[in-house]
Design a protein around this motif. Structure first.
Motif: not given
Length: 457
Positions: A142-145, A157-159, A187-193, A200-204
């Motif tokens: 998961s990613f917080q922005s 709890g964000f990774t 930062p967001v697009t790199e996390f998705i990539d 790996t499933p992700f939560f943005l």
């Protein structure tokens, strides 16, 4: 024998195809939350605004199930976000305002704990837990922005994330995270990539401080609205809405171009509404208020191949976000949630068997961080198109637009969406009916309806 072998091979091939399809259909979806900040529910092209242009969100609406009658239970930044991440109403998660007030009650809490009241307020999310923690148990990263009030991203709890949080400089509600959208999307697009590459499933959590002040849009947007003859201060806000829309387009295009659109559930909501004044600032009955232009927001769900595009007439609330996401991810929380899991109805198109929503408003500054009712100013219920708003005698502290009247307010939202005619006096039976629904939700034990708090001092 040859025919038998051929038939067996065909059967095995068919079974393999079925198994592959089943695996593909049951693949855990990525979850992307797009969270607008201080935007009126009318302020989109697809919601009928005559001036504001939002082509990317208009396209998202065409691809989504859209609830035009969406709501947030508490129309203020931090409480709205806290509901989204915990799945609980403000009176349940205790984060009712943006900051602790300097009151005797909060001073006493701080003295007993030997900590600043701002640090103690952060412990609420430690007690409740949060969505990224529950998704992590199903293998999510998961990613917080953007905007984030609850300390560091790790505390939620964000990774991964951008915000260091209190007590770091600028850590009140986002610090480094506030650059997202306005300054960068990297930062967001790199996390998705990274997540796609790792399979790996992700939560943005995409929560840029947009169209929130400062209203400083690029000239290419501002000039467009000035040429339309829009008053300058209003034009700045309109241009911010379009700038935010552009960032949403960048994010959605990246998802689509990464080949993961069919594996990604995108959800859109706003934290609270906004009415832009020509002299600057927001008008009454918008941000912080329990009225429609404070609490109402379009809510959208896009999941190609799983959720068909539709324009839904039912009520929807951001309180439904957590249970719906958990169901989509096949994950579980630590307890039941007050919201609904909408996934079955989103996928089937069947009617949502709910015609009632609840909400509550509190002071901007929290009078007692352990007693939500200390700052309770309003509770509201919508049943169908009838809306009842009750005023309470909680401590308003400093507020730009504190409650002015204590009598019940009853509106027919179908005939009077701007809430101009109070029908309460002429409809006592309806007031009694809806008041009973509010008490079924919960009964305030320390505050009284129909009263205003005495003046401070």
């Amino acid at each position: 024998m040859t025919n038998h072998m051929n038939n067996l091979l065909r059967l095995l091939s068919l079974l393999l195809m079925v198994a592959t399809a089943t695996t593909a259909n049951s693949k855990t979806p990525n979850i992307v939350l797009i969270l607008s900040d201080d935007q009126g529910y009318t302020d989109y092209g697809f919601m009928g605004h005559e001036e504001i242009e939002t082509p990317n969100l208009d396209q998202l609406a065409k691809e989504s199930t859209v609830f035009r009658r969406g709501y947030v239970p508490t129309a203020l930044c931090r409480p709205a976000l806290s509901t989204l991440i915990t799945g609980l109403y403000s009176h349940q998660n205790k984060t009712t305002g943006n900051d602790p007030a300097r009151t005797p009650a909060n001073n006493a809490h701080a003295e007993r704990a030997g900590k600043d009241a701002r640090e103690l307020l952060l412990t609420h999310i430690d007690r409740t837990g949060a969505l990224p923690l529950w998704l992590a148990k199903k293998g999510y990263v998961s990613f917080q922005s953007g905007k984030w009030w609850e300390g560091s991203f790790e505390r939620g709890g964000f990774t991964e994330g951008m915000t260091k949080g209190y007590p770091n400089p600028g850590g009140r509600h986002g610090d480094a995270g506030l650059a997202i959208g306005r300054e960068t999307m990297t930062p967001v697009t790199e996390f998705i990539d990274r997540s796609v590459k790792a399979e790996t499933p992700f939560f943005l959590w995409y929560a840029p401080v947009m169209p929130h002040t400062p209203h400083n849009p690029p000239a290419r947007f501002l000039d467009k609205y000035l040429k339309k003859g829009v008053q300058e201060r209003v034009a700045q806000y309109y241009a911010m809405c379009e700038w935010f829309d552009e960032t949403c387009g960048t994010l959605l295009d990246h998802i689509d171009e990464s080949g993961i659109a069919d594996e990604t559930l995108v959800i859109y909501v706003t934290d609270n509404g906004w009415i832009q004044k020509e002299v600057g600032g927001y008008g009454p009955r918008s941000k912080r208020s329990p009225y429609e232009l404070g609490t109402r927001t379009p809510i959208m769900f896009r999941w190609p191949g799983k959720i068909p595009p539709a324009d839904r007439p039912e009520l929807c609330s951001s309180i439904d976000f957590v249970p719906t996401v958990l169901a989509a991810a096949g994950a579980e929380g630590p307890h039941d949630f007050p919201g609904l899991n909408l996934l079955p109805q989103l996928q089937s198109g069947e009617t949502i068997e709910r015609d009632t929503l609840f909400g509550e408003s509190f002071a901007h500054d929290i009078a007692d961080i352990e007693t939500p009712e200390a700052s309770l100013l309003y509770r509201w219920v919508i049943k169908g198109h009838d809306k009842l708003l009750l005023t309470y005698d909680g401590a308003p502290g400093y507020m730009r637009y504190p409650p002015q009247h204590a009598e019940p307010q009853l509106f027919n939202l179908k005939d009077d969406p701007k809430e101009t005619e109070n029908l309460a006096e002429a409809n006592p039976a309806k007031v009694e009916e809806l008041s009973a629904l509010l008490d079924e939700w919960y009964v305030p034990k320390q505050r009284q309806a129909g009263k205003l708090a005495p003046p401070a001092g």
